[in-house]
Each structure stands twice: as C-alpha cells, then as structure tokens.
Design a protein around this motif. Sequence first.
Motif, short mmCIF file in Angstrom:
data_model
loop_
_atom_site.label_atom_id
_atom_site.label_comp_id
_atom_site.label_asym_id
_atom_site.label_seq_id
_atom_site.Cartn_x
_atom_site.Cartn_y
_atom_site.Cartn_z
N LEU A 53 0.82 -1.21 0.00
CA LEU A 53 0.00 0.00 0.00
C LEU A 53 0.86 1.27 0.00
O LEU A 53 0.37 2.35 -0.35
N MET A 54 2.14 1.14 0.39
CA MET A 54 3.04 2.30 0.40
C MET A 54 3.65 2.58 -0.97
O MET A 54 4.31 3.60 -1.16
N LEU A 55 3.40 1.71 -1.94
CA LEU A 55 4.03 1.86 -3.26
C LEU A 55 3.75 3.21 -3.93
O LEU A 55 4.67 3.80 -4.49
N PRO A 56 2.52 3.71 -3.93
CA PRO A 56 2.30 5.01 -4.59
C PRO A 56 3.16 6.13 -4.03
O PRO A 56 3.66 6.96 -4.78
N LEU A 57 3.36 6.15 -2.71
CA LEU A 57 4.20 7.15 -2.08
C LEU A 57 5.63 7.05 -2.60
O LEU A 57 6.27 8.06 -2.94
N ALA A 58 6.13 5.83 -2.68
CA ALA A 58 7.51 5.62 -3.10
C ALA A 58 7.70 5.82 -4.60
O ALA A 58 8.66 6.46 -5.04
N VAL A 59 6.78 5.28 -5.39
CA VAL A 59 6.91 5.39 -6.84
C VAL A 59 6.87 6.85 -7.28
O VAL A 59 7.63 7.28 -8.16
N ALA A 60 6.01 7.64 -6.66
CA ALA A 60 5.92 9.06 -7.01
C ALA A 60 7.25 9.75 -6.74
O ALA A 60 7.71 10.58 -7.55
N GLN A 61 7.90 9.43 -5.63
CA GLN A 61 9.21 10.03 -5.33
C GLN A 61 10.26 9.59 -6.34
O GLN A 61 11.08 10.39 -6.80
#
Length: 535
Positions: free
Chosen positions: A318-326
């Motif tokens: 679920l944390m992927l969007p936060l990381a991918v955006a960065q």
Amino acid sequence: MATAEAAPRIPEAVHRKRWAILTVLIFSLLVVVLDNSILNVAMKTIATPAPTGLGASQSELEWAINSYTLVFAGLLFTAGLLGDRYGRKKSLLAGMLVFGLASLACAYSASSGELIAWRAVMGLGGAFVMPATLAIIMNVFERDEQPKAIGIWAGAVGLAIAIGPITGGVLLEHFWWGSVFLVNVPIIAAALVAMVILVPDSRDPSPGRLDPVGVLLSIAGLVLLVYGVIKGGQLADFAATEVWTTMFGGAALLALFVAYERRSDHPALDMGYFKNPRFSAAVGTIGLVFFGLMGVTFFMVFYTQSLRGYSALESGLLMLPLAVAQMIFAPRARLMVDRFGAKAVCTVSLLVIAASFAGFLGLDADTPIWVLEVLFFFMGAAMAHVMPPVTVVIMQSLPREKAGSGSAVNNTFRQVGGALGVAVLGSLMSTVYRDGVRDELARTSLPADVQHTAGESIEATRGAAERLGESGKAIVGPANDAFVDAMHITSIAGGAVVLLAAIVTAIWLPGKPAPADGAGGQEDTAKRENAPARP
C-alpha cells in the motif's frame, strides 16, 4: 573564467567515474532508509507478545525509532567534522561497518530494551554514513550537475521506501521479526567492497577542531526533550513533574548549546551558516516537513494493519504510490525549479502535502482503500519537489570544502524534525486515543494498572480484549472509533506544521533568478568555494 578555473578541483579520473560513484553511494543511502521503512512495517509484529514479537509497548516502539534518531542526530555534527578532517571515505566505510554489525545484533535482540539499545548503535553508524555520502557527491560533481545528482540521491529515498515495506512484508510472512534487520548485512557487505574500489577520498584542507562539549550538550538536550514528550504521552499527563522537568531541562540544554556554539572558536555547529536566510529557511523547511511527515506516517501502519486488517506484506504494498511518485519525480525536480524557481516549487508542494494530510480526515474503517493510495501518491510527488531543491540550496550555500558539515546540518534537521514529530504527534495520538477508550475500559473487569496499559494504543486494547474473551468484544468497536478520532486530530496537527513550512519557504527561499543575476551569482559562489582552498 570562474567555471574553467574550478574544473581542475575534480581530478579527471574521478570525474569520469562520477556516475558509478553515485550508484555506490546510493547503496549506503538505501541501507539506512531501507532499515527505517522496514521497521515501520514490523511495528505491529514487534508489538505482538513473544514468541511472535517482543510485546513492545507504544512508548517502546517510539523509542525503537527515536533511540536511533537521537544518536544519529546528536553525532551528525561531529561525524561531519571528522569526515572533513580525516577523510569522507574513511568515515563512510567505518559507519557502514558499525551499521552492519548493529543490524546483526538487532536481529537477535531478546527484549525491547535490547532492541532499543542496538538501534542506538545503528544510529552511531548512520551518523557517519549520511554526511559522507552527500559530501562526496558535492566533491565529485561540478556545480551544474549537482542538482541532477542530488535529485537522483533523493529519488533513491523513494526506492528505499518502496523496497522496505515490501521486503519487510515478505520477510515477516516467512521468517521471524529479526529478519527485517538481518537483510541489511549482505547489502552492506557488497556496498563496502564497491566503496573500497570506486569511491575517492576527500577532506577539508583547513578543518576545525573537535567540539566534545557541544556534542554532549546537543545529545543530552535532545534526549531529555524527546524523553519528556514521549513520557507525557505515555502517562497522558504533560503536567506531571517527570514530564515537564525533563522537557524544560532538554530545552534549556539546547539553548545552552546554541549559546556555547556562538561563542566557540571551534563549534560543532557553525552558527555563522544561519546568517544566510536561504540556508536557514532550507534547513527549517526540512525539519518542519519531516516533523509532520514522520509523525503522521507513524500511525499509518496501525491504520492499515490493526484497523483495516491488512497483512504486513499488503501494508507494504500500500506504500508503493508514495515511493513510486518520489522515484519518478525527484530526479526531475530540478527542471521545475529551473522553470519556476525553488520558492514557488517548494511552497506549492508543501501545500499539497498539507492538503494530503487533510485528506486523512476522510479515512475511517470503511473508506475505500484507493483513497489512501491517491493521498500517498500526491504526498510522494510533493515530497519529490521539496527535498531535492532545499538540499541543493543548503549544499550550494557553503564552500565545497565544508560539504561534510553542511550535509550534517541538513541531515540533523531532518532527523531531529522526524524524531520530534514521532514523539510529539505520537504522544498526541496516544493521549487522544486514551481519552477515547478510558470509559469503555473502566467498564471491564481489568485492574486499574492493566486498564492504563491497555489504553496506550489500539494494539494494547485489542490484546486486552482477547484476554477478556467474549466480554472483550464489546470494547473493540469503541477502540476502533477512538483510533480514527485520534488519527484525524494527529493529521490536523501534522498538516498545520507543514503549512508553517510552506510559509517559511514562501518568505525566505530563493525565487527564480534573472539570467544575468544567476550567472553573476554562480561566479561569485565559485569564487567563494575556491577561497578556502588557497594558502
């Protein structure tokens, strides 16, 4: 002419290998950030009673984070100075070795106290790693390539944020909780070999003397201040003598630290740096945004796992969007800064982060999970447009020879801001949650001291409910509601802090320079950078 004169400062052999060197340095960054992002996913498991976990309380979980952070932040000044004095490569290698050995010890900790202690040793290693990586980048890249290199460096944080929770989730599904620390060891071993082969050494030709008094004052002040904040949340009473005396004592020692550093001829933290309003605004922004970010994201693992019922692996995914955006936006943030200026880009991005925190007010036990994913993506994209620009402002405000101490200041404000965010917002959340479940726990047959412990966190309440058996089911619903209310209030507080950071950037961060001013300013900076190296 200034650019031509500055070029020989980087040997051609090093200049040709600069991107390979950056790749190796990113490995050291990955390890440090990876460890903390993995730990966030493992929080619920570590809070579970033995043999599954260590039965850590809410305050012990906060100290598992903050023991690392306090040692890290307290020693960054000295670590940066030691790297400048004796060589950044030596500092980097020593820090990685200590970090790896402490990770091994954490993996086999038998109690929460042992875990907290070894996490502090990891902080010692990390304090020597972080300043060295950024200082080496500033010394192997010319000024015009530094924003791109720092953008990639910041983007690696996003990669670590993505890899950490997923890796932690996979490990926790197949192995014991200590495996989330053991995974650091092979990465560190490979990175050490590559660093010995590729990374050049560099140092300040005119280093300052060490400042043990300043270091001791900063560490003691930070420990007392954060201890008082955490204890206040644990006791749900910030008026308690133990709480306010330690907080006041910590603040007094930090004030004494500032006064001492201003008068010292060999300060651990050169207060002269802060006479530059751009430098002060940039480090202040980092501290404030990480205060809000770390404090708010601390409770998200409990939202996804304890309230929503996702596994550790699912919570990591679920944390992927936060990381991918960065990862996507951080390396390209310099393009936005070139077009609109650091002031506009950072201010708008901080407003987006604050709005994302406000979006958490719409989350409850039944909210579609895609809402959280959208909020994470916007948070990640905004953070990608804050960290690289403010880091560039900090590092380019100082001469290249002082890159180690400049990097130390950058990382200190980030870590101290994060530590205080976890402590203050974590204590706020704990206090609000305890108030929300106090009446329900009072109706149970639990003794008063057990009620107090059970009211510390949602995990503690759920554990008490299980021990009560059938009658305990009645307190699960109110506990969920109390957690949601506490999460909402904490989000508002975090958003307010980020709004303050936006005001700071809007007033003091540099805007888009006119072409003529930009050229002149760069030439002046090049001259200033050259000056300390001349006999």
